[in-house]
Write an enzyme that holds these catalytic residues in place. Structure first.
Site, PDB file in Angstrom:
ATOM      1  N   PHE A 103      -4.686 -51.530 -10.341  1.00  0.00           N
ATOM      2  CA  PHE A 103      -3.504 -50.498 -11.476  1.00  0.00           C
ATOM      3  C   PHE A 103      -4.378 -49.830 -12.346  1.00  0.00           C
ATOM      4  O   PHE A 103      -4.694 -49.763 -12.966  1.00  0.00           O
ATOM      5  CB  PHE A 103      -3.796 -52.287 -12.568  1.00  0.00           C
ATOM      6  N   HIS A 104      -4.749 -49.262 -11.534  1.00  0.00           N
ATOM      7  CA  HIS A 104      -5.728 -47.578 -11.842  1.00  0.00           C
ATOM      8  C   HIS A 104      -4.960 -46.110 -11.546  1.00  0.00           C
ATOM      9  O   HIS A 104      -6.024 -45.346 -11.167  1.00  0.00           O
ATOM     10  CB  HIS A 104      -7.255 -47.888 -11.277  1.00  0.00           C
ATOM     11  N   PRO A 105      -3.818 -46.187 -11.989  1.00  0.00           N
ATOM     12  CA  PRO A 105      -3.099 -44.933 -11.613  1.00  0.00           C
ATOM     13  C   PRO A 105      -3.627 -44.035 -12.490  1.00  0.00           C
ATOM     14  O   PRO A 105      -3.868 -44.280 -13.522  1.00  0.00           O
ATOM     15  CB  PRO A 105      -1.419 -45.285 -11.821  1.00  0.00           C
TER      16      PRO A 105
END
Length: 539
Positions: free
Chosen positions: A472-474
């Site tokens: 979850f690191h866009p």
């Protein structure tokens, strides 16, 4: 169409991590009138504050946008859930709470790209201004800021043993990942205060809400920017079924994240014309970089069964132990309810040829088939390794011009030979870690990807596609760059190329992803951006 009364000096779009900090800093001057627009609601739900509440917040439409990726070729056709926070505080209200800056070399690389003011020595003061660190003020940390950072409030014998196993492999034990070089073994420091989650809303937005010059509007969907004669002069948004317009005499600052900020720009006709025209959107500015350059951390989520040691799996299936866990939290603010999703971190190199750590392990005393499922009934741990600096690049783009339709998110995981090679080496490194002598009394047995998966590159790359999942690191979809770079969206002061009155100050501006969890770097970007905005306003 209704119009909010008066003109604002600044309109901040998105009250996530970056937006909360931006609102706090800009409204500190009582002469500045600041409007903050947030699609989610207030954080008046208990699971936003108990750390383990991420289990209930992620995958819940009350707190999560519920996005999904497109079917990913690199993941053997799988689509992944792609959580994004939908509440004041944004992802800091539902994330892993891990305080991680990355590596000094990440920011020095930004400076080497020509982005003056973004080297590690330049950004360190911003990191320190944000912090209220349990270690106190030092050359590395700050005290008295709004961003509370503490040590974890529990430990697990099996995690200690995994840390010892990494040390047997020659990886050093360190006390703090956030001193510029995070290569080593340690427990993650967390954004908590006395056993409660400490989100950006708690640390920055709520303390500022007593100011009469700061206005927060929640449960609004921003439709588009108002552009007049090459300058952004306002924002249109939907609230309670009514379209509303707000005007600014200063600037609009997009802080809606690597997904949300792109949606607003695209609906405004700002982005690749060949993407937007077929959707019936009038082109305001053909900007090819808006929505490209998506980067994310993909982890290979390995699971090992263990024996002769406690894991959270057994606690989960015991009503008695769950009761004790609740009492421990109620009376001492300790125990598993204070857990971040990952506790033990290991940063190392998948291959000695790398100059610095290029993979990060998240080690958890639990296991499950996929996020949202119940824990397994057998004792097990999860040992996930991710590529810190992937070379694959993806896209975010509108599916349609409809305000309430989710975008197309295509991270393009494992699209390059290098990423597939690092993924294979990461699984090899995981297997080596779990075979270290200190762990053998716990009889670790590979459950996922499984002993049937061979050790050759092709088998491991295929396995990585089967077990890989996002952390979850866009970042990067509106990257910062030089004017000579046609793919750059903002300059080094985060001003939008080609439009006046518009800046972006969130994770989307990162030209390359940082080597670790991205929430703290996003906070730094907002802190630094606010200082630049205020400086520019005085010129």
């Amino acid at each position: 169409m209704r119009r909010l009364e008066g003109d604002f000096d600044y309109i901040v779009v998105g009250a996530g991590t970056a937006g909360c900090i931006m609102a706090n800093r800009l409204s500190a001057d009582p002469a500045m009138r600041v409007l903050v627009l947030e699609a989610g609601g207030n954080d008046n739900w208990i699971w936003f504050h108990i750390p383990v509440g991420y289990l209930f917040a992620i995958g819940n439409p009350r707190s999560d946008w519920m996005f999904r990726t497109e079917a990913e070729p690199g993941l053997n056709g799988r689509s992944l859930a792609y959580p994004r926070g939908k509440v004041i505080g944004g992802c800091s209200a539902i994330n892993a709470m891990i305080s991680m800056r990355g590596q000094a070399a990440d920011y020095d690389h930004w400076r080497q790209l020509g982005l003056s003011g973004w080297g590690y020595d330049d950004v360190l003061p911003a990191f320190k201004r944000l912090e209220d660190h349990f270690l106190g003020a030092s050359e590395h940390h700050g005290a008295g800021g709004g961003w509370r950072i503490e040590a974890p409030r529990l430990s697990w014998a099996i995690l200690d043993a995994v840390g010892d196993a990494a040390a047997e492999m020659g990886i050093r034990k360190i006390a703090d990942f956030n001193t510029g070089d995070n290569e080593g073994i340690s427990y993650f420091h967390v954004n908590q205060k006395r056993g409660r989650r400490w989100s950006a809303a708690r640390g920055f937005l709520k303390p500022a809400m007593t100011r009469p010059n700061l206005r927060l509007e929640t449960k609004v969907l921003v439709d588009r920017l108002v552009v007049e004669q090459g300058r952004v002069t306002g924002v249109r948004f939907m609230q309670n079924g009514e379209m509303v317009e707000a005007r600014t005499r200063g600037e609009v600052i997009l802080t809606a994240g690597s997904i949300g900020s792109i949606q607003v720009l695209h609906r405004s006709g700002i982005g690749p014309a060949d993407w937007l025209s077929p959707l019936g959107i009038d082109i305001v500015l053909d900007k090819q970089g808006v929505g490209r350059n998506l980067q994310d951390h993909l982890q290979q989520r390995a699971i090992y069964k263990v024996s002769n040691v406690r894991t959270l799996n057994e606690t989960y299936w015991s009503l008695f132990r769950r009761g004790l866990m609740g009492l421990d939290y109620a009376f001492r603010r300790r125990g598993p309810l204070t857990m971040a999703p990952s506790q033990l971190g290991i940063f190392t190199r998948s291959d000695p040829a790398f100059e610095r750590a290029n993979i990060q392990f998240h080690v958890q005393p639990l296991s499950l088939d996929k996020f949202g499922d119940p824990l397994h009934r057998f004792p097990a741990i999860t040992v996930s390794a991710c590529n810190l600096r992937p070379t694959s690049r993806g896209t975010v783009r509108l599916r349609s011009a409809k305000l309430d339709e989710a975008p197309m998110i295509a991270p393009n995981y494992l699209a390059t030979d290098e990423d597939r090679r690092v993924a294979a080496d990461a699984i090899r490194t995981t297997r080596k870690l779990m075979k270290q002598p200190v762990l053998q009394k716990y009889a670790p047995s590979e459950y996922l990807p499984g002993p049937s998966v061979g050790d050759d590159d092709a088998s491991l790359a295929r396995a990585a596609g089967d077990i890989g999942t996002t952390i979850f690191h866009p970042v990067g979809t509106a990257k910062m760059g030089l004017a000579s770079d046609p793919s750059a969206v903002v300059d080094e002061r985060l001003r939008f190329f080609g439009l006046g009155g518009l800046r972006i100050a969130d994770a989307s501006v990162m030209p390359t992803i940082t080597s670790g969890n991205t929430n703290t770097p996003t906070a730094m970007i907002a802190e630094k951006a606010a200082a630049m905005i205020l400086e520019d306003s005085r010129r």
